[in-house]
Structures are given as C-alpha cells and as structure tokens.
Design an enzyme around this catalytic site. Structure first.
Site, PDB file in Angstrom:
ATOM      1  N   LYS A  65     -10.582   8.996   3.198  1.00 46.59           N
ATOM      2  CA  LYS A  65     -10.869   7.490   3.038  1.00 46.59           C
ATOM      3  C   LYS A  65     -10.177   6.732   4.503  1.00 46.59           C
ATOM      4  O   LYS A  65      -8.852   7.121   4.862  1.00 46.59           O
ATOM      5  CB  LYS A  65      -9.545   7.242   1.965  1.00 46.59           C
ATOM      6  CG  LYS A  65      -9.257   5.681   1.453  1.00 46.59           C
ATOM      7  CD  LYS A  65      -8.375   5.401   0.423  1.00 46.59           C
ATOM      8  CE  LYS A  65      -7.099   5.435   1.167  1.00 46.59           C
ATOM      9  NZ  LYS A  65      -6.526   4.259   1.824  1.00 46.59           N
ATOM     10  N   LYS A  93     -10.089  -2.829   0.679  1.00 49.83           N
ATOM     11  CA  LYS A  93      -9.514  -3.818  -0.062  1.00 49.83           C
ATOM     12  C   LYS A  93      -9.998  -5.193   0.012  1.00 49.83           C
ATOM     13  O   LYS A  93      -9.278  -6.072  -0.036  1.00 49.83           O
ATOM     14  CB  LYS A  93      -7.903  -3.596  -0.089  1.00 49.83           C
ATOM     15  CG  LYS A  93      -7.401  -2.366  -0.252  1.00 49.83           C
ATOM     16  CD  LYS A  93      -6.108  -2.387  -0.824  1.00 49.83           C
ATOM     17  CE  LYS A  93      -5.645  -1.011  -0.884  1.00 49.83           C
ATOM     18  NZ  LYS A  93      -5.431  -0.133   0.242  1.00 49.83           N
ATOM     19  N   PRO A 198      -3.264   7.139  -5.268  1.00 49.82           N
ATOM     20  CA  PRO A 198      -2.482   7.322  -4.151  1.00 49.82           C
ATOM     21  C   PRO A 198      -1.130   7.036  -4.620  1.00 49.82           C
ATOM     22  O   PRO A 198      -0.733   6.860  -5.771  1.00 49.82           O
ATOM     23  CB  PRO A 198      -3.112   5.782  -3.463  1.00 49.82           C
ATOM     24  CG  PRO A 198      -3.400   4.960  -4.443  1.00 49.82           C
ATOM     25  CD  PRO A 198      -3.952   5.895  -5.614  1.00 49.82           C
ATOM     26  N   ALA A 202       4.470  10.874   0.424  1.00 47.82           N
ATOM     27  CA  ALA A 202       5.497   9.935   0.976  1.00 47.82           C
ATOM     28  C   ALA A 202       5.728   8.814   0.247  1.00 47.82           C
ATOM     29  O   ALA A 202       6.948   8.273   0.436  1.00 47.82           O
ATOM     30  CB  ALA A 202       4.519   9.338   2.351  1.00 47.82           C
TER      31      ALA A 202
HETATM   32  O1  O7M Z   1      -0.094   8.913   1.171  1.00 49.85           O
HETATM   33  P1  O7M Z   1       0.357   7.596   2.037  1.00 49.85           P
HETATM   34  O2  O7M Z   1       1.394   6.993   1.396  1.00 49.85           O
HETATM   35  O3  O7M Z   1       0.554   7.835   3.540  1.00 49.85           O
HETATM   36  O4  O7M Z   1      -1.045   6.822   2.185  1.00 49.85           O
HETATM   37  C1  O7M Z   1      -1.527   6.179   0.697  1.00 49.85           C
HETATM   38  C2  O7M Z   1      -2.835   5.496   0.852  1.00 49.85           C
HETATM   39  O5  O7M Z   1      -3.560   5.157  -0.160  1.00 49.85           O
HETATM   40  C3  O7M Z   1      -2.783   4.368   2.085  1.00 49.85           C
HETATM   41  O6  O7M Z   1      -4.018   4.484   2.812  1.00 49.85           O
HETATM   42  C4  O7M Z   1      -2.713   3.343   1.094  1.00 49.85           C
HETATM   43  O7  O7M Z   1      -3.226   2.269   1.738  1.00 49.85           O
HETATM   44  C5  O7M Z   1      -3.489   3.658   0.077  1.00 49.85           C
HETATM   45  N1  O7M Z   1      -2.976   2.943  -1.265  1.00 49.85           N
HETATM   46  C6  O7M Z   1      -1.800   3.126  -1.714  1.00 49.85           C
HETATM   47  O8  O7M Z   1      -0.770   3.812  -0.989  1.00 49.85           O
HETATM   48  N2  O7M Z   1      -1.475   2.489  -2.777  1.00 49.85           N
HETATM   49  C7  O7M Z   1      -2.208   1.757  -3.600  1.00 49.85           C
HETATM   50  O9  O7M Z   1      -1.974   1.112  -4.677  1.00 49.85           O
HETATM   51  C8  O7M Z   1      -3.697   1.770  -3.167  1.00 49.85           C
HETATM   52  C9  O7M Z   1      -4.099   2.411  -1.864  1.00 49.85           C
HETATM   53  C10 O7M Z   1      -5.211   2.607  -1.761  1.00 49.85           C
HETATM   54  O10 O7M Z   1      -6.029   3.516  -1.341  1.00 49.85           O
HETATM   55  O11 O7M Z   1      -6.335   1.530  -2.387  1.00 49.85           O
HETATM   56  C11 O7M Z   1      -7.310   1.825  -2.258  1.00 49.85           C
END
Ligand code: O7M
Length: 245
Positions: A65, A93, A198, A202
C-alpha cells in the site's frame, strides 16, 4: 452496469488461488490474493530505499500500500514501478465530488494500481463513482480511522458507511486494529467483503487481535519498513497470523 457485492474466491476456491475473479453480477474483477494476510504500508519517502524494501518483502506480503508520502517524493510512476514486484494499493484516501473521484481513481488504476482506497464519508454518489471508475480494480472504503481522533467522527458513522459501501459494491473496508471490537462491528455488516486493518505495531494494535476480530489483512508500515531487516519482521508477523489466515 452497476456492480453488485462481490463473491470472493477465497471463500469459494481457497485463498491462495484468489487472483482474477468473478462478481456475482457476471462482471470480472481483480481480487487480491490472501497468502499471508499482510499488507506493507510503504510510507518510506526515500524512493531508492522504498524500492529496495519492496523487493525484499514482496514475497511475504499480499500487497504493498502506498500513500502520499512516497507518491509525493517519488512521483506517480512509482505506482507502475512497484506494480512490477507486487500488487499495489493506492491509499489516496480520496474524498471528493464524484467527477474528481473518477479522475483520481482512473489515474491510479491506469498506472497499475490493483486497488484504491477512498473515504466513505463523501457519500453514496462519490463511492459509486469510485467503484465504477475502478473497473476491474478493487475499491476499499475507510469506515473508521485507527488513530485516537478517528473516534471523534468516523467511529460514530462507521456502521452506516459500511452499509453504504456494501450497497455500492466496494471490495472491502478499512477498520482499525487499534480497536478490535470495531473490526467485529464492521465484519457483522461487511459479510464476505474484505477488511483491511491498519494500526498494528507503531500505533499499538496487535496483528493477531485484528485478524481474530475479523480482519482479512493487517496493514503494517513503520514496524516493517523502519526495521533493520524488514523481510525478517514481515516473516515474523506472517508467522504470527498464519494459523488464522
Ligand atoms: O503501521 P504504521 O502506523 O506505520 O502505518 C499505518 C498505515 O496505515 C499508514 O500508511 C496510514 O496512513 C494507514 N492508515 C492508518 O494508519 N489508519 C487508518 O485509519 C487508515 C489507514 C489506511 O491505510 O487507510 C486506508
């Protein structure tokens, strides 16, 4: 023709065979495989490093992604480059009027994205336009966001957004690993549609809890791409959830 809710192959012929498949209405659609249940969120902004990490983990994840951080630093061609090593989900998004949604979704799919993530709060017309513009690609709609602020507005309407997404023919939903009970709530509406979750690592969520609560995939970013050995962390996460995928 309006797309109907999908009937997914991993419910019909097994997850590892899921590739290009059928829609109940006779339309053909792409269907992301589910071998490991792991999706890498590649928010690394150094494009060279990002491509190196993608190559190292591509056989351990079902998709990569990408979001604005990498697209803004590497340019939109990175979608095409990454699509040569993995399925690519463009997490743009998208939150806009139907015409703009169409232009954005078409731009991502024409560059090689097999999935695009859009916000559901924009309403039924925008969501239907996303599904139509995606063609064979998959649209995933955000219901409830994983960060604390996601509780302020998105959580209050998540179920309504999921119901709307089912009506619009989306391929699946984004629901928070940080609140597994909310994954359960979305699963009760989503039926066989996919849930991508997600917030693992972290942000404090657990991959196992998310999958046990009904997620099909966990989306993991910093814990993998920020590690000294991303491939080994991805393998460990895949091992953790394997019995439930
Ligand atoms: O594991 P992380 O926290 O480093 O990354 C999480 C990824 O998921 C990051 O690309 C965020 O933009 C995405 N994300 C969220 O963390 N929370 C959400 O509610 C939604 C997303 C997401 O992927 O939305 C599609």
């Amino acid at each position: 023709m309006e797309a109907e809710p999908y009937s997914y192959a991993f419910n019909v012929i097994g997850s590892d065979m899921c590739d290009v498949l059928i829609n109940v209405g006779g339309l053909k659609h792409y269907c992301m495989k589910r071998d490991t249940g792991l999706i890498l969120a590649l928010d690394e902004t150094d494009a060279v490093k990002a491509m190196r990490i993608a190559a190292a983990v591509s056989d351990k994840v079902d998709a990569i992604k990408i979001n604005w951080p990498l697209i803004l630093s590497a340019g939109p061609d990175v979608i095409t480059q990454l699509s040569e090593v993995s399925d690519v989900i463009c997490d743009l998004k998208v939150a806009d009027i139907p015409n703009t949604v169409r232009l954005i979704v078409e731009g991502a799919v024409s560059r090689g994205a097999s999935g695009v993530i859009v916000h559901a709060f924009t309403g039924e017309d925008s969501l239907r336009e996303a599904v139509s513009a995606a063609g064979d690609a998959e649209i995933f709609a955000v219901t409830e966001m994983s960060h604390p602020g996601g509780g302020t507005f998105t959580a209050k309407h998540a179920e309504e957004m999921a119901e709307m997404g089912v009506r619009c023919g989306v391929a699946g939903f984004i629901a928070p690993a940080t609140r597994p009970d909310r994954i359960r709530a979305i699963r009760s509406i989503a039926g066989d549609l996919k849930i991508l979750s997600p917030g693992v690592g972290a942000q404090g969520g657990s991959a196992l809890s998310a999958i046990s609560a009904g997620a099909d995939y966990v989306i993991v970013g910093r814990t993998i791409y920020g590690a000294d050995d991303p491939a080994s962390v991805a393998s460990s996460l895949a091992d953790e959830i394997r019995p439930f995928v």
